[in-house]
Design a protein around this motif. Structure first.
Motif, PDB file in Angstrom:
ATOM      1  N   ALA A  64       0.831  -1.210   0.000  1.00 52.28           N
ATOM      2  CA  ALA A  64       0.000   0.000   0.000  1.00 52.28           C
ATOM      3  C   ALA A  64       0.864   1.258   0.000  1.00 52.28           C
ATOM      4  N   ILE A  65       1.936   1.247   0.781  1.00 51.83           N
ATOM      5  CA  ILE A  65       2.839   2.408   0.798  1.00 51.83           C
ATOM      6  C   ILE A  65       3.544   2.554  -0.539  1.00 51.83           C
ATOM      7  N   ALA A  66       4.007   1.442  -1.101  1.00 56.72           N
ATOM      8  CA  ALA A  66       4.695   1.500  -2.398  1.00 56.72           C
ATOM      9  C   ALA A  66       3.760   2.005  -3.499  1.00 56.72           C
ATOM     10  N   MET A  67       2.505   1.557  -3.470  1.00 63.19           N
ATOM     11  CA  MET A  67       1.544   2.029  -4.465  1.00 63.19           C
ATOM     12  C   MET A  67       1.270   3.521  -4.291  1.00 63.19           C
ATOM     13  N   GLN A  68       1.285   3.980  -3.053  1.00 67.33           N
ATOM     14  CA  GLN A  68       0.979   5.379  -2.800  1.00 67.33           C
ATOM     15  C   GLN A  68       2.079   6.297  -3.311  1.00 67.33           C
ATOM     16  N   VAL A  69       3.309   5.841  -3.282  1.00 65.77           N
ATOM     17  CA  VAL A  69       4.405   6.664  -3.815  1.00 65.77           C
ATOM     18  C   VAL A  69       4.153   6.956  -5.286  1.00 65.77           C
ATOM     19  N   ARG A  70       3.771   5.931  -6.038  1.00 67.57           N
ATOM     20  CA  ARG A  70       3.474   6.122  -7.461  1.00 67.57           C
ATOM     21  C   ARG A  70       2.245   7.008  -7.646  1.00 67.57           C
ATOM     22  N   ARG A  71       1.210   6.771  -6.837  1.00 69.41           N
ATOM     23  CA  ARG A  71      -0.004   7.577  -6.956  1.00 69.41           C
ATOM     24  C   ARG A  71       0.254   9.041  -6.636  1.00 69.41           C
ATOM     25  N   TYR A  72       1.142   9.303  -5.669  1.00 68.22           N
ATOM     26  CA  TYR A  72       1.461  10.690  -5.333  1.00 68.22           C
ATOM     27  C   TYR A  72       2.108  11.384  -6.525  1.00 68.22           C
ATOM     28  N   ARG A  73       3.035  10.698  -7.153  1.00 61.25           N
ATOM     29  CA  ARG A  73       3.695  11.288  -8.328  1.00 61.25           C
ATOM     30  C   ARG A  73       2.692  11.552  -9.442  1.00 61.25           C
ATOM     31  N   LEU A  74       1.802  10.611  -9.677  1.00 59.31           N
ATOM     32  CA  LEU A  74       0.778  10.813 -10.711  1.00 59.31           C
ATOM     33  C   LEU A  74      -0.152  11.967 -10.346  1.00 59.31           C
ATOM     34  N   GLY A  75      -0.525  12.053  -9.064  1.00 62.52           N
ATOM     35  CA  GLY A  75      -1.399  13.146  -8.629  1.00 62.52           C
ATOM     36  C   GLY A  75      -0.744  14.503  -8.781  1.00 62.52           C
ATOM     37  N   SER A  76       0.531  14.580  -8.426  1.00 58.87           N
ATOM     38  CA  SER A  76       1.261  15.848  -8.570  1.00 58.87           C
ATOM     39  C   SER A  76       1.386  16.239 -10.035  1.00 58.87           C
ATOM     40  N   ALA A  77       1.678  15.266 -10.871  1.00 62.48           N
ATOM     41  CA  ALA A  77       1.800  15.558 -12.308  1.00 62.48           C
ATOM     42  C   ALA A  77       0.459  15.982 -12.888  1.00 62.48           C
ATOM     43  N   SER A  78      -0.623  15.354 -12.436  1.00 63.27           N
ATOM     44  CA  SER A  78      -1.939  15.728 -12.973  1.00 63.27           C
ATOM     45  C   SER A  78      -2.340  17.139 -12.549  1.00 63.27           C
ATOM     46  N   ILE A  79      -1.883  17.582 -11.377  1.00 65.06           N
ATOM     47  CA  ILE A  79      -2.163  18.961 -10.957  1.00 65.06           C
ATOM     48  C   ILE A  79      -1.387  19.930 -11.843  1.00 65.06           C
ATOM     49  N   ARG A  80      -0.124  19.600 -12.112  1.00 62.30           N
ATOM     50  CA  ARG A  80       0.687  20.496 -12.953  1.00 62.30           C
ATOM     51  C   ARG A  80       0.115  20.628 -14.359  1.00 62.30           C
ATOM     52  N   ILE A  81      -0.316  19.515 -14.951  1.00 62.94           N
ATOM     53  CA  ILE A  81      -0.825  19.584 -16.328  1.00 62.94           C
ATOM     54  C   ILE A  81      -2.339  19.790 -16.383  1.00 62.94           C
ATOM     55  N   GLU A  82      -2.967  19.849 -15.202  1.00 63.13           N
ATOM     56  CA  GLU A  82      -4.403  20.080 -15.065  1.00 63.13           C
ATOM     57  C   GLU A  82      -5.236  19.039 -15.811  1.00 63.13           C
ATOM     58  N   ARG A  83      -4.782  17.807 -15.697  1.00 59.52           N
ATOM     59  CA  ARG A  83      -5.519  16.703 -16.300  1.00 59.52           C
ATOM     60  C   ARG A  83      -5.218  15.445 -15.503  1.00 59.52           C
ATOM     61  N   GLY A  84      -6.234  14.871 -14.896  1.00 62.89           N
ATOM     62  CA  GLY A  84      -6.019  13.712 -14.034  1.00 62.89           C
ATOM     63  C   GLY A  84      -6.541  12.423 -14.639  1.00 62.89           C
ATOM     64  N   ARG A  85      -5.943  11.326 -14.154  1.00 63.27           N
ATOM     65  CA  ARG A  85      -6.401   9.998 -14.544  1.00 63.27           C
ATOM     66  C   ARG A  85      -6.651   9.195 -13.275  1.00 63.27           C
ATOM     67  N   PRO A  86      -7.783   8.532 -13.185  1.00 60.64           N
ATOM     68  CA  PRO A  86      -8.036   7.705 -11.997  1.00 60.64           C
ATOM     69  C   PRO A  86      -7.172   6.441 -12.025  1.00 60.64           C
ATOM     70  N   THR A  87      -6.855   5.931 -10.834  1.00 63.98           N
ATOM     71  CA  THR A  87      -6.099   4.680 -10.724  1.00 63.98           C
ATOM     72  C   THR A  87      -6.935   3.685  -9.930  1.00 63.98           C
ATOM     73  N   PRO A  88      -7.793   2.936 -10.615  1.00 63.31           N
ATOM     74  CA  PRO A  88      -8.721   2.051  -9.903  1.00 63.31           C
ATOM     75  C   PRO A  88      -8.035   0.857  -9.246  1.00 63.31           C
ATOM     76  N   TRP A  89      -6.886   0.414  -9.738  1.00 63.74           N
ATOM     77  CA  TRP A  89      -6.252  -0.769  -9.160  1.00 63.74           C
ATOM     78  C   TRP A  89      -5.824  -0.541  -7.717  1.00 63.74           C
ATOM     79  N   ALA A  90      -5.389   0.639  -7.398  1.00 67.82           N
ATOM     80  CA  ALA A  90      -4.996   0.926  -6.021  1.00 67.82           C
ATOM     81  C   ALA A  90      -6.207   0.878  -5.092  1.00 67.82           C
ATOM     82  N   VAL A  91      -7.325   1.403  -5.554  1.00 73.46           N
ATOM     83  CA  VAL A  91      -8.536   1.379  -4.740  1.00 73.46           C
ATOM     84  C   VAL A  91      -9.035  -0.057  -4.580  1.00 73.46           C
ATOM     85  N   ILE A  92      -8.980  -0.839  -5.633  1.00 75.67           N
ATOM     86  CA  ILE A  92      -9.387  -2.245  -5.556  1.00 75.67           C
ATOM     87  C   ILE A  92      -8.486  -3.003  -4.592  1.00 75.67           C
TER      88      ILE A  92
END
Length: 115
Positions: A64-92
């Motif tokens: 869970a911690i390892a997955m969150q590191v990747r999700r944090y990077r994706l979330g930060s990048a989506s804020i910068r480019i103002e376009r987000g993508r959901p990551t359903p596998w982490a929630v599952i």
């Protein structure tokens, strides 16, 4: 004396969603770790199952911690480019982990109450 440039921030506002999400995943990982330690408390009741449940819960917390590191990077990048993508596998994964812990906990309470 040369001045150091400030450390670059992953996005402009540090109070946005990625930080809150990281905190919630860390709380969940801490909960998984505590539950795994509780099962070690009952090693005399469950014998080898306690160790197996401890290893599984601890493994899920690490994943869970390892997955969150990747999700944090994706979330930060989506804020910068103002376009987000959901990551359903982490929630599952997290939902499955919590349901597994709940089932194991209920089964352990039933077993302890029958002793």
């Amino acid at each position: 004396m040369p001045t150091r440039s400030p450390r670059p921030q992953p996005h402009d506002d540090p109070a946005l969603q990625p930080e809150r999400t990281v905190q919630s995943w860390l709380r969940t990982s801490l909960t998984l770790t505590v539950v795994s330690l509780v099962f070690m408390r009952y090693i005399n009741v469950f014998q080898g199952w306690s160790v197996a449940i401890f290893v599984v819960c601890l493994g899920m917390a690490i994943v869970a911690i390892a997955m969150q590191v990747r999700r944090y990077r994706l979330g930060s990048a989506s804020i910068r480019i103002e376009r987000g993508r959901p990551t359903p596998w982490a929630v599952i994964f997290l939902t499955t982990s919590v349901c597994l812990i709940a089932v194991l906990s209920i089964a352990s309470v039933i077993k302890i109450s029958l002793l």
